[in-house]
Design an enzyme around this catalytic site. Structure first.
Site, mmCIF file in Angstrom:
data_model
loop_
_atom_site.group_PDB
_atom_site.id
_atom_site.type_symbol
_atom_site.label_atom_id
_atom_site.label_comp_id
_atom_site.label_asym_id
_atom_site.label_seq_id
_atom_site.Cartn_x
_atom_site.Cartn_y
_atom_site.Cartn_z
ATOM 1 N N GLY A 105 0.820 -1.208 0.000
ATOM 2 C CA GLY A 105 0.000 0.000 0.000
ATOM 3 C C GLY A 105 0.853 1.257 0.000
ATOM 4 O O GLY A 105 1.913 1.321 -0.633
ATOM 5 N N SER A 106 0.409 2.255 0.742
ATOM 6 C CA SER A 106 1.054 3.569 0.691
ATOM 7 C C SER A 106 2.443 3.613 1.306
ATOM 8 O O SER A 106 3.164 4.593 1.118
ATOM 9 C CB SER A 106 0.164 4.608 1.373
ATOM 10 O OG SER A 106 -1.011 4.806 0.617
#
Length: 488
Positions: free
Chosen positions: A216-217
């Site tokens: 993810g981020s």
């Protein structure tokens, strides 16, 4: 001698010669293979004929041996706080062999290693019982306890590294199991083993080393490093030409940000990290292109199938065949991007160490039974993913994330913390609960003593409450605090 007798004699001579060749082949060529064959019961009998040497953390043993009544086996392995240490020790079982450090250093622990020949000889001459050597780890008890207790009943993992050396300080996995429960040969041990294998939560999986997750981020720090290194970004506070939403190249698909973040439009690198703008990093990935993004990711350790600590870590992946829109998605930790917690701890440690990635390791020394050091691990540089100047710029941006961004839950009173949150999508159309990630480092007057990666794979929290800052950051905070306190 008549002809028939001569033929018989020659034939018998050939048989004797063939027998001699076969015996020598078995003794000198196949000996090692036969000795290590898992079906050779004598190997297991010898392994458990003496007290096994210990695995050491902070000067104290986390393993032991006890007398047993299991037939041919005189001793059985025992573990102290086995569930907490299982990702490190693995298991040594009379029935199922050995795993992880117990397997890799079996000869040291049983005392059969060639380097312990002198010790064995002395013990034989003096009539002493043969003893195994010791495996001294780099793990820190307080950091491991903070990681394990922080995960609690959540499914997840923690990896913590000393950025300056690469020494692994914590390696926690939940749910876990007690290796003592499968160390023997009884029906109970067998029942325990079968139950562990069938458990849908997979407690025997080594999540920090052997499981990969969508990052993810948290992967945005890799994209940021690539953008700095390849000249797309020079000033982390300069505005970027980024629309919100951003249309993926060659498509009509909109890449949006999670939540209303008006500062993402034309947002600077620092601001994009602070509020985790998909649009800024997606566009950076597409603009720099696949090859440059992959080049930087691989310097951090991605796509390396042979990261041994010494237990081999699973290969973290960044696609080398993605097109431009897929590159944009990879730049925000989606598409085929996958990482172990160890890998994301390596990323963070390299940034904290001014761009120098040290090779991760968790065994400091191998010792003979008399405590003489027979092998010492020396810290080793693995790569330079980014320059010191760019690493320091990225540190500034990550510290803003913790100071006044999505990572405020990791703030410490006695250290400067840099970090990045991540909430990674799972399932078709994000139908499953997302992964909650947090990566961070702590920095004191003496430098950066620890970099941490935390992933919470599943929890009892509602979907709306799952976030890297809410679930994973507090765990990282407690691990970092434990390391700092332990260094005082």
């Amino acid at each position: 001698m008549n002809k028939p007798l001569r033929r018989v004699a020659i034939f018998c001579g050939l048989l004797v010669l063939a027998l001699l060749v076969r015996v020598n082949w078995v003794q000198f060529v196949q000996a090692e293979e036969l000795q290590s064959d898992k079906n050779n019961r004598r190997v297991a009998i010898e392994r458990y004929s003496v007290p096994r040497g210990n695995i050491i953390v902070d000067g104290k043993a986390i393993t032991g041996s006890t007398k047993t009544d299991s037939g041919d086996f005189e001793y059985k392995r025992t573990y102290k706080n086995g569930e907490m240490w299982a990702p490190v020790t693995g298991y040594a079982s009379q029935a199922y062999g050995a795993d992880k450090l117990e397997s890799l250093y079996d000869e040291i622990l049983t005392g059969s290693d060639d380097r312990l020949f002198f010790n064995r000889t002395i013990d034989m001459l003096t009539g002493k019982e043969q003893k195994g050597g010791q495996v001294v780890t780099t793990l820190k008890r307080d950091a491991q306890e903070a990681a394990y207790k922080g995960l609690g009943d959540k499914k997840g993992a923690v990896a913590a590294i000393d950025p300056s050396t690469g020494a692994i300080l914590a390696l926690a996995s939940t749910p876990s199991y007690d290796p003592s429960s499968i160390a023997g040969m009884t029906d109970t041990d067998q029942e325990n083993y079968q139950r562990l294998l069938k458990d849908p939560d997979k407690p025997m999986n080594n999540r920090p080393l052997r499981e990969t997750f969508f990052p993810g981020s948290t992967f945005k720090v890799v994209t940021a490093a690539a953008a700095l290194e390849h000249g797309l970004i020079d000033d982390i506070d300069a505005k970027t030409e980024t629309p919100a939403p951003y249309i993926l190249p060659n498509t009509k698909t909109e890449l949006k940000n999670d939540g209303p973040h008006p500062t993402c439009e034309n947002g600077s690198l620092r601001e994009a990290l602070r509020v985790s703008c998909n649009t800024v990093f997606g566009k950076l990935g597409a603009d720099m292109g696949r090859d440059k993004l992959v080049e930087t990711a691989e310097k951090f350790g991605f796509n390396d199938p042979e990261i041994d600590v010494p237990v081999r870590a699973a290969r973290s992946n960044v696609s080398t065949e993605m097109d431009k829109p897929q590159t944009a998605l990879s730049a925000i930790g989606q598409f085929e991007t996958a990482a172990t917690p160890l890998q994301m701890a390596m990323v963070t440690s390299a940034i904290a160490n001014d761009g120098k990635l040290m090779k991760p390791y968790m065994v400091d020394q191998l010792r003979a039974p008399n405590l003489n050091v027979i092998e010492q691990t020396s810290p080793e540089e693995m790569s330079r993913p980014l320059s010191p100047e760019n690493a320091q710029k990225l540190q500034q941006a990550m510290e803003t994330v913790v100071e006044k961004g999505t990572g405020t839950g990791a703030q410490l009173p006695n250290a400067t913390v840099g970090g990045k949150t991540g909430t990674a999508q799972r399932g078709v159309d994000n139908s499953e609960k997302p992964y909650a990630w947090f990566i961070s480092y702590a920095k004191t007057d003496q430098g950066s003593p620890v970099a941490v990666a935390v992933v919470v794979e599943d929890s009892d929290a509602s979907r709306e409450d799952i976030s890297g800052g809410g679930l994973a950051a507090p765990i990282a905070k407690s691990v970092m605090q434990a390391v700092i306190d332990g260094n005082k």
